[in-house]
Design an enzyme around this catalytic site. Structure first.
Site, PDB file in Angstrom:
ATOM      1  N   LEU A  31      -6.507   2.531  -2.330  1.00  0.00           N
ATOM      2  CA  LEU A  31      -6.543   1.094  -2.056  1.00  0.00           C
ATOM      3  C   LEU A  31      -6.845   0.818  -0.593  1.00  0.00           C
ATOM      4  O   LEU A  31      -7.470  -0.173  -0.240  1.00  0.00           O
ATOM      5  CB  LEU A  31      -5.190   0.463  -2.413  1.00  0.00           C
ATOM      6  CG  LEU A  31      -4.848   0.428  -3.909  1.00  0.00           C
ATOM      7  CD1 LEU A  31      -3.433  -0.059  -4.102  1.00  0.00           C
ATOM      8  CD2 LEU A  31      -5.838  -0.446  -4.662  1.00  0.00           C
ATOM      9  N   GLY A  32      -6.368   1.693   0.288  1.00  0.00           N
ATOM     10  CA  GLY A  32      -6.596   1.444   1.714  1.00  0.00           C
ATOM     11  C   GLY A  32      -6.204   2.654   2.543  1.00  0.00           C
ATOM     12  O   GLY A  32      -5.387   3.467   2.106  1.00  0.00           O
ATOM     13  N   GLY A  34      -5.293   3.869   6.679  1.00  0.00           N
ATOM     14  CA  GLY A  34      -5.006   3.333   8.016  1.00  0.00           C
ATOM     15  C   GLY A  34      -4.769   4.512   8.941  1.00  0.00           C
ATOM     16  O   GLY A  34      -4.948   5.660   8.562  1.00  0.00           O
ATOM     17  N   ASN A  35      -4.276   4.205  10.155  1.00  0.00           N
ATOM     18  CA  ASN A  35      -4.038   5.298  11.101  1.00  0.00           C
ATOM     19  C   ASN A  35      -2.799   6.101  10.708  1.00  0.00           C
ATOM     20  O   ASN A  35      -2.410   7.039  11.334  1.00  0.00           O
ATOM     21  CB  ASN A  35      -3.859   4.738  12.522  1.00  0.00           C
ATOM     22  CG  ASN A  35      -2.904   3.562  12.505  1.00  0.00           C
ATOM     23  OD1 ASN A  35      -2.123   3.416  11.554  1.00  0.00           O
ATOM     24  ND2 ASN A  35      -2.976   2.721  13.511  1.00  0.00           N
ATOM     25  N   GLY A  37      -1.914   6.992   7.147  1.00  0.00           N
ATOM     26  CA  GLY A  37      -2.090   7.792   5.927  1.00  0.00           C
ATOM     27  C   GLY A  37      -2.908   6.945   4.980  1.00  0.00           C
ATOM     28  O   GLY A  37      -3.867   6.304   5.393  1.00  0.00           O
ATOM     29  N   VAL A  39      -2.971   4.367   1.131  1.00  0.00           N
ATOM     30  CA  VAL A  39      -2.261   3.643   0.071  1.00  0.00           C
ATOM     31  C   VAL A  39      -3.073   3.827  -1.212  1.00  0.00           C
ATOM     32  O   VAL A  39      -4.288   3.599  -1.213  1.00  0.00           O
ATOM     33  CB  VAL A  39      -2.126   2.142   0.400  1.00  0.00           C
ATOM     34  CG1 VAL A  39      -1.456   1.400  -0.755  1.00  0.00           C
ATOM     35  CG2 VAL A  39      -1.314   1.947   1.681  1.00  0.00           C
ATOM     36  N   LYS A  58       2.269   4.437  -0.849  1.00  0.00           N
ATOM     37  CA  LYS A  58       1.838   4.756   0.514  1.00  0.00           C
ATOM     38  C   LYS A  58       2.383   6.126   0.865  1.00  0.00           C
ATOM     39  O   LYS A  58       3.568   6.394   0.673  1.00  0.00           O
ATOM     40  CB  LYS A  58       2.379   3.717   1.494  1.00  0.00           C
ATOM     41  CG  LYS A  58       1.928   3.911   2.948  1.00  0.00           C
ATOM     42  CD  LYS A  58       2.276   2.685   3.773  1.00  0.00           C
ATOM     43  CE  LYS A  58       1.699   2.734   5.174  1.00  0.00           C
ATOM     44  NZ  LYS A  58       1.931   1.482   5.923  1.00  0.00           N
ATOM     45  N   ASP A 152       2.207  -6.251  14.099  1.00  0.00           N
ATOM     46  CA  ASP A 152       0.824  -5.982  13.668  1.00  0.00           C
ATOM     47  C   ASP A 152       0.362  -7.048  12.688  1.00  0.00           C
ATOM     48  O   ASP A 152      -0.299  -6.762  11.686  1.00  0.00           O
ATOM     49  CB  ASP A 152       0.727  -4.588  13.038  1.00  0.00           C
ATOM     50  CG  ASP A 152      -0.712  -4.081  13.009  1.00  0.00           C
ATOM     51  OD1 ASP A 152      -0.994  -3.095  12.309  1.00  0.00           O
ATOM     52  OD2 ASP A 152      -1.562  -4.716  13.674  1.00  0.00           O
TER      53      ASP A 152
HETATM   54  N1  LIG Z   1      -1.315  -3.844   4.325  1.00  0.00           N
HETATM   55  C1  LIG Z   1      -1.961  -3.003   4.630  1.00  0.00           C
HETATM   56  C2  LIG Z   1      -2.778  -1.933   5.037  1.00  0.00           C
HETATM   57  C3  LIG Z   1      -2.583  -0.763   4.114  1.00  0.00           C
HETATM   58  N2  LIG Z   1      -2.858  -1.157   2.735  1.00  0.00           N
HETATM   59  C4  LIG Z   1      -1.998  -1.731   1.852  1.00  0.00           C
HETATM   60  C5  LIG Z   1      -2.685  -1.894   0.669  1.00  0.00           C
HETATM   61  C6  LIG Z   1      -2.188  -2.489  -0.572  1.00  0.00           C
HETATM   62  N3  LIG Z   1      -3.144  -2.944  -1.432  1.00  0.00           N
HETATM   63  C7  LIG Z   1      -2.770  -3.537  -2.595  1.00  0.00           C
HETATM   64  N4  LIG Z   1      -3.705  -3.998  -3.442  1.00  0.00           N
HETATM   65  C8  LIG Z   1      -5.116  -3.896  -3.387  1.00  0.00           C
HETATM   66  C9  LIG Z   1      -5.776  -3.328  -2.291  1.00  0.00           C
HETATM   67  C10 LIG Z   1      -7.153  -3.248  -2.264  1.00  0.00           C
HETATM   68  C11 LIG Z   1      -7.905  -3.730  -3.327  1.00  0.00           C
HETATM   69  C12 LIG Z   1      -9.395  -3.620  -3.218  1.00  0.00           C
HETATM   70  C13 LIG Z   1      -9.941  -2.349  -3.754  1.00  0.00           C
HETATM   71  C14 LIG Z   1     -11.429  -2.255  -3.598  1.00  0.00           C
HETATM   72  N5  LIG Z   1     -12.180  -3.434  -3.606  1.00  0.00           N
HETATM   73  C15 LIG Z   1     -11.615  -4.680  -3.331  1.00  0.00           C
HETATM   74  C16 LIG Z   1     -10.119  -4.847  -3.464  1.00  0.00           C
HETATM   75  C17 LIG Z   1      -7.260  -4.312  -4.417  1.00  0.00           C
HETATM   76  C18 LIG Z   1      -5.859  -4.399  -4.440  1.00  0.00           C
HETATM   77  N6  LIG Z   1      -1.472  -3.716  -2.941  1.00  0.00           N
HETATM   78  C19 LIG Z   1      -0.519  -3.266  -2.093  1.00  0.00           C
HETATM   79  C20 LIG Z   1      -0.833  -2.636  -0.885  1.00  0.00           C
HETATM   80  C21 LIG Z   1       0.430  -2.255  -0.176  1.00  0.00           C
HETATM   81  C22 LIG Z   1       1.509  -2.807  -1.089  1.00  0.00           C
HETATM   82  N7  LIG Z   1       0.836  -3.347  -2.226  1.00  0.00           N
HETATM   83  C23 LIG Z   1      -3.977  -1.429   0.886  1.00  0.00           C
HETATM   84  N8  LIG Z   1      -4.054  -0.980   2.157  1.00  0.00           N
END
Ligand SMILES: N#CCCn1cc(-c2nc(Nc3ccc(C4CCNCC4)cc3)nc3c2CCN3)cn1
Length: 277
Positions: A31-32, A34-35, A37, A39, A58, A152
């Site tokens: 999902l994401g 960062g610096n 690790g 998610v 995470k 942040d």
């Molecule tokens: N904050 C911060 C920085 C770190 N981080 C946290 C998350 C996170 N993402 C989601 N949901 C989420 C994320 C991305 C998508 C994209 C995927 C590709 N295309 C488009 C949409 C869709 C749903 N749900 C979460 C989290 C933490 C708790 N619940 C992601 N990176």
């Protein structure tokens, strides 16, 4: 001890249900990053029939063992927060293999505010921007009541739960303000970009509820420019910086210190070039 302390200390409230077994945590996608690790989107599926919940997990990058203490603090922080406008803690997963802990949180389907704005900017009206802004304020008000400073606050760390609900996320840099002080001073400069930092955070490494307020102002700018990449805080900061320095040159007290129009012309030529990038 302050009531905030007791509300934060959930040691005696550690229920067993917040332990997730790694063998039932099915990886789906990243999902994401960062610096810290990454998610991941996982399904927690103990029955093995795909009826389990989707969760956001995470985990610390394995080579970032140094941050283990920071990660433990982040888990302690998020597990003590109970607010509709803050992403919910679900539990932890001890991954035997990698001797590391994973933080399990609620999955917000629409992702970060940045991605959401880029995708839905046509049908997000001003009223909705104001609704999102007020929800972020409510989350920050709650955070302040727990004596936490986020440090942040940025659109990239605001997640979208639905078309009418956003939540504050990412408590990796969050600190507790000591009871006898109004600010928290960090020892080394933070990793997050200075364009969201209040002046005192840049010059004195001081963070407070009021420096979070400065960052909220930047988030407002991101919101009302629909997180438009061409008007992102870094670009706006550098452009204003450039134009401001040109103004100061024109206002040199001694006339011979002022630039000529031809050199001014060159300065604008260059800044326009930067703009076009
Ligand atoms: N904050 C911060 C920085 C770190 N981080 C946290 C998350 C996170 N993402 C989601 N949901 C989420 C994320 C991305 C998508 C994209 C995927 C590709 N295309 C488009 C949409 C869709 C749903 N749900 C979460 C989290 C933490 C708790 N619940 C992601 N990176």
């Amino acid at each position: 001890k302050s009531d905030g302390f007791w509300r934060r200390t959930n040691m005696f409230k550690k229920q067993q249900q917040d332990v997730f077994e790694e063998r039932y945590l099915r990886f789906i996608s990243i999902l994401g990053k960062g610096n810290f690790g990454s998610v991941e989107l996982c399904r927690y599926d103990p029955w093995g029939d795909n009826t389990g919940d989707l969760v956001a997990v995470k985990e610390l990058q394995s080579d970032k063992k140094a941050n283990m203490a920071d990660f433990q603090r982040e888990i302690q922080t998020i597990s003590s927060l109970h607010c509709d406008y803050i992403v919910k803690y679900k539990g932890i997963c001890y991954s035997a293999g990698r001797l590391s802990t994973k933080l399990v949180m609620e999955y917000l389907p629409f992702g970060s505010l940045i991605g959401y704005m880029e995708k839905h900017r046509q049908n997000v009206c001003t009223r909705r921007l104001l609704l999102f802004a007020s929800q972020i304020c409510k989350g920050m008000e709650y955070l302040q009541s727990m004596r936490y400073v986020h440090r942040d606050l940025a659109a990239r760390n605001i997640l979208v739960a639905s078309d009418t609900l956003v939540k504050i996320a990412d408590f990796g840099l969050t600190k507790i303000i000591p009871v006898d002080k109004e600010y928290y001073r960090v020892t080394q400069p933070g990793e997050s970009p200075i364009f969201w930092y209040a002046p005192e955070s840049i010059s004195e490494l001081k963070f407070s509820h009021k420096s979070d307020v400065w960052s909220f102002g930047i988030v407002l700018h991101e919101l009302f420019s629909y997180c438009d990449i061409s008007r992102n805080p870094k670009r706006v900061f550098l452009l204003f910086f450039q134009v401001h320095s040109i103004m100061m040159q024109c206002w040199e007290f001694n006339s011979e210190d002022r630039p000529s129009f031809s050199s001014l012309q060159d300065m604008f030529e260059n800044s326009l070039l930067d703009e076009r990038e």
